[in-house]
Design a protein around this motif. Sequence first.
Motif, PDB file in Angstrom:
ATOM      1  N   GLU A 271       7.548  -8.909   2.036  1.00 27.34           N
ATOM      2  CA  GLU A 271       8.291  -9.919   2.698  1.00 27.34           C
ATOM      3  C   GLU A 271       8.014 -10.062   4.203  1.00 27.34           C
ATOM      4  OE1 GLU A 271      12.400  -9.324   1.507  1.00 27.34           O
ATOM      5  OE2 GLU A 271      12.044  -9.761  -0.699  1.00 27.34           O
ATOM      6  N   SER A 272       8.096  -8.936   4.808  1.00 25.23           N
ATOM      7  CA  SER A 272       7.680  -8.828   6.414  1.00 25.23           C
ATOM      8  C   SER A 272       7.070  -7.731   6.687  1.00 25.23           C
ATOM      9  CB  SER A 272       9.151  -8.773   7.117  1.00 25.23           C
ATOM     10  OG  SER A 272       9.805  -7.513   6.582  1.00 25.23           O
ATOM     11  N   GLU A 273       6.904  -7.521   8.422  1.00 26.03           N
ATOM     12  CA  GLU A 273       6.164  -6.432   8.849  1.00 26.03           C
ATOM     13  C   GLU A 273       7.306  -5.079   8.389  1.00 26.03           C
ATOM     14  OE1 GLU A 273       3.310  -4.280  10.794  1.00 26.03           O
ATOM     15  OE2 GLU A 273       3.195  -6.663  10.252  1.00 26.03           O
ATOM     16  N   ASP A 274       8.444  -5.375   8.736  1.00 30.49           N
ATOM     17  CA  ASP A 274       9.359  -4.121   8.631  1.00 30.49           C
ATOM     18  C   ASP A 274       9.535  -3.804   6.958  1.00 30.49           C
ATOM     19  OD1 ASP A 274       9.889  -4.379  11.248  1.00 30.49           O
ATOM     20  OD2 ASP A 274      12.047  -5.678  10.783  1.00 30.49           O
ATOM     21  N   THR A 275       9.480  -4.582   6.159  1.00 27.82           N
ATOM     22  CA  THR A 275       9.523  -3.879   4.535  1.00 27.82           C
ATOM     23  C   THR A 275       8.092  -3.277   4.284  1.00 27.82           C
ATOM     24  OG1 THR A 275       8.792  -6.349   3.768  1.00 27.82           O
ATOM     25  CG2 THR A 275      11.259  -5.596   3.836  1.00 27.82           C
ATOM     26  N   TYR A 276       7.201  -3.852   4.992  1.00 26.75           N
ATOM     27  CA  TYR A 276       5.765  -3.198   4.894  1.00 26.75           C
ATOM     28  C   TYR A 276       5.820  -1.800   5.259  1.00 26.75           C
ATOM     29  CZ  TYR A 276       0.885  -2.234   6.203  1.00 26.75           C
ATOM     30  OH  TYR A 276      -0.374  -1.782   6.304  1.00 26.75           O
ATOM     31  N   LYS A 277       6.311  -1.604   6.491  1.00 27.89           N
ATOM     32  CA  LYS A 277       6.156  -0.283   6.908  1.00 27.89           C
ATOM     33  C   LYS A 277       7.105   0.640   6.189  1.00 27.89           C
ATOM     34  CE  LYS A 277       4.854  -1.925  11.610  1.00 27.89           C
ATOM     35  NZ  LYS A 277       5.514  -2.094  12.934  1.00 27.89           N
ATOM     36  N   ALA A 278       8.210   0.122   5.883  1.00 28.69           N
ATOM     37  CA  ALA A 278       9.265   0.900   5.260  1.00 28.69           C
ATOM     38  C   ALA A 278       8.788   1.299   3.944  1.00 28.69           C
ATOM     39  CB  ALA A 278      10.629   0.266   5.264  1.00 28.69           C
ATOM     40  N   SER A 279       8.073   0.640   3.236  1.00 24.56           N
ATOM     41  CA  SER A 279       7.489   1.129   1.857  1.00 24.56           C
ATOM     42  C   SER A 279       6.883   2.212   2.100  1.00 24.56           C
ATOM     43  CB  SER A 279       6.596  -0.143   1.298  1.00 24.56           C
ATOM     44  OG  SER A 279       7.422  -1.308   0.868  1.00 24.56           O
ATOM     45  N   PHE A 280       5.698   2.359   2.913  1.00 25.37           N
ATOM     46  CA  PHE A 280       5.142   3.455   3.054  1.00 25.37           C
ATOM     47  C   PHE A 280       5.875   4.544   3.602  1.00 25.37           C
ATOM     48  CE2 PHE A 280       1.786   0.228   2.950  1.00 25.37           C
ATOM     49  CZ  PHE A 280       0.889   1.035   2.211  1.00 25.37           C
ATOM     50  N   VAL A 281       6.955   4.546   4.436  1.00 23.30           N
ATOM     51  CA  VAL A 281       7.528   5.503   4.780  1.00 23.30           C
ATOM     52  C   VAL A 281       8.456   6.337   3.550  1.00 23.30           C
ATOM     53  CG1 VAL A 281       9.904   6.215   6.001  1.00 23.30           C
ATOM     54  CG2 VAL A 281       8.177   5.064   7.156  1.00 23.30           C
ATOM     55  N   THR A 282       8.790   5.275   2.696  1.00 21.03           N
ATOM     56  CA  THR A 282       9.586   5.683   1.497  1.00 21.03           C
ATOM     57  C   THR A 282       8.837   6.422   0.631  1.00 21.03           C
ATOM     58  OG1 THR A 282      11.160   3.744   1.809  1.00 21.03           O
ATOM     59  CG2 THR A 282      10.728   4.766  -0.444  1.00 21.03           C
ATOM     60  N   ALA A 283       7.305   5.661   0.425  1.00 20.45           N
ATOM     61  CA  ALA A 283       6.556   6.440  -0.507  1.00 20.45           C
ATOM     62  C   ALA A 283       6.064   7.892  -0.077  1.00 20.45           C
ATOM     63  CB  ALA A 283       5.338   5.454  -0.783  1.00 20.45           C
ATOM     64  N   ARG A 284       5.917   7.916   1.326  1.00 24.25           N
ATOM     65  CA  ARG A 284       5.564   9.125   1.713  1.00 24.25           C
ATOM     66  C   ARG A 284       6.598  10.399   1.560  1.00 24.25           C
ATOM     67  NH1 ARG A 284       3.108   6.139   5.841  1.00 24.25           N
ATOM     68  NH2 ARG A 284       0.692   6.515   5.982  1.00 24.25           N
ATOM     69  N   GLU A 285       7.744   9.765   1.896  1.00 25.24           N
ATOM     70  CA  GLU A 285       9.027  10.599   1.495  1.00 25.24           C
ATOM     71  C   GLU A 285       9.200  10.966  -0.031  1.00 25.24           C
ATOM     72  OE1 GLU A 285      12.217   8.320   3.312  1.00 25.24           O
ATOM     73  OE2 GLU A 285      12.019   9.003   5.175  1.00 25.24           O
ATOM     74  N   ALA A 286       8.626  10.318  -0.777  1.00 26.02           N
ATOM     75  CA  ALA A 286       8.545  10.661  -2.332  1.00 26.02           C
ATOM     76  C   ALA A 286       7.543  11.411  -2.905  1.00 26.02           C
ATOM     77  CB  ALA A 286       8.644   9.437  -3.053  1.00 26.02           C
ATOM     78  N   GLY A 287       6.689  11.701  -1.726  1.00 27.87           N
ATOM     79  CA  GLY A 287       5.485  12.711  -1.837  1.00 27.87           C
ATOM     80  C   GLY A 287       4.229  12.068  -1.991  1.00 27.87           C
ATOM     81  N   VAL A 288       4.249  11.043  -2.002  1.00 26.65           N
ATOM     82  CA  VAL A 288       2.716  10.288  -2.178  1.00 26.65           C
ATOM     83  C   VAL A 288       1.895  10.496  -1.114  1.00 26.65           C
ATOM     84  CG1 VAL A 288       1.526   8.005  -2.278  1.00 26.65           C
ATOM     85  CG2 VAL A 288       3.891   8.342  -3.338  1.00 26.65           C
TER      86      VAL A 288
ATOM     87  N   THR B 257       9.698  -0.484  -3.946  1.00 24.62           N
ATOM     88  CA  THR B 257      10.269  -0.543  -2.600  1.00 24.62           C
ATOM     89  C   THR B 257      11.036  -1.920  -2.295  1.00 24.62           C
ATOM     90  OG1 THR B 257       8.472  -0.797  -1.183  1.00 24.62           O
ATOM     91  CG2 THR B 257       9.310   1.573  -1.713  1.00 24.62           C
ATOM     92  N   PRO B 258      12.175  -1.810  -1.402  1.00 23.05           N
ATOM     93  CA  PRO B 258      12.634  -3.220  -1.184  1.00 23.05           C
ATOM     94  C   PRO B 258      11.900  -4.074  -0.225  1.00 23.05           C
ATOM     95  CG  PRO B 258      14.219  -1.568  -0.869  1.00 23.05           C
ATOM     96  CD  PRO B 258      13.038  -0.865  -1.105  1.00 23.05           C
ATOM     97  N   GLY B 259      11.601  -5.367  -0.637  1.00 22.25           N
ATOM     98  CA  GLY B 259      10.503  -6.327   0.149  1.00 22.25           C
ATOM     99  C   GLY B 259       9.385  -6.317  -0.287  1.00 22.25           C
ATOM    100  N   CYS B 260       8.890  -5.405  -1.161  1.00 20.84           N
ATOM    101  CA  CYS B 260       7.459  -5.331  -1.841  1.00 20.84           C
ATOM    102  C   CYS B 260       7.542  -6.494  -2.867  1.00 20.84           C
ATOM    103  CB  CYS B 260       7.028  -3.997  -2.545  1.00 20.84           C
ATOM    104  SG  CYS B 260       5.497  -3.919  -3.250  1.00 20.84           S
ATOM    105  N   LEU B 261       6.653  -7.396  -2.618  1.00 19.06           N
ATOM    106  CA  LEU B 261       6.456  -8.633  -3.450  1.00 19.06           C
ATOM    107  C   LEU B 261       5.329  -8.256  -4.776  1.00 19.06           C
ATOM    108  CD1 LEU B 261       6.304 -11.375  -0.851  1.00 19.06           C
ATOM    109  CD2 LEU B 261       8.261 -10.837  -2.396  1.00 19.06           C
ATOM    110  N   SER B 262       4.456  -7.303  -4.263  1.00 15.82           N
ATOM    111  CA  SER B 262       3.505  -6.974  -5.202  1.00 15.82           C
ATOM    112  C   SER B 262       2.562  -5.794  -4.802  1.00 15.82           C
ATOM    113  CB  SER B 262       2.565  -8.270  -5.584  1.00 15.82           C
ATOM    114  OG  SER B 262       1.565  -8.456  -4.367  1.00 15.82           O
ATOM    115  N   ALA B 263       2.222  -5.154  -5.740  1.00 13.71           N
ATOM    116  CA  ALA B 263       1.177  -4.057  -5.396  1.00 13.71           C
ATOM    117  C   ALA B 263       0.461  -3.701  -6.684  1.00 13.71           C
ATOM    118  CB  ALA B 263       2.147  -2.804  -5.029  1.00 13.71           C
ATOM    119  N   ASP B 264      -1.124  -3.653  -6.380  1.00 13.05           N
ATOM    120  CA  ASP B 264      -1.732  -3.329  -7.517  1.00 13.05           C
ATOM    121  C   ASP B 264      -2.819  -2.532  -7.247  1.00 13.05           C
ATOM    122  OD1 ASP B 264      -0.803  -5.246  -9.731  1.00 13.05           O
ATOM    123  OD2 ASP B 264      -0.972  -6.421  -8.098  1.00 13.05           O
TER     124      ASP B 264
END
Length: 94
Positions: A57-74, A33-40
């Motif tokens: 990178e920021s609070e906004d990209t952190y929140k957006a990553s989880f929204v995107t992942a949920r929308e993808a079915g995670v 996801t945009p703004g994610c620097l790492s995930a492990d």
Amino acid sequence: MTVGLVAFHYPEPKLFDEFIARAQQAVEAIRVTPGCLSADCWVTNDGDAVVTTGQWESEDTYKASFVTAREAGVDFTYDERECRPRQVFTLHSR
């Protein structure tokens, strides 16, 4: 300001492999996801906990990553696959 996440998950022993697969699916979805620097995904030496980590990178990209992942079915739902509550720590750089 960068944002970090450390989450300790305690899967039921009989569901450990299933839980690892579920956590790795979430990490893979978030990592791109945009703004994610790492995930492990990690496992403690004693094998009792699965630890997921991430940095954004920021609070906004952190929140957006989880929204995107949920929308993808995670599925991030806490349920009977975990034998005790998760411990989730959100971190902010100074």
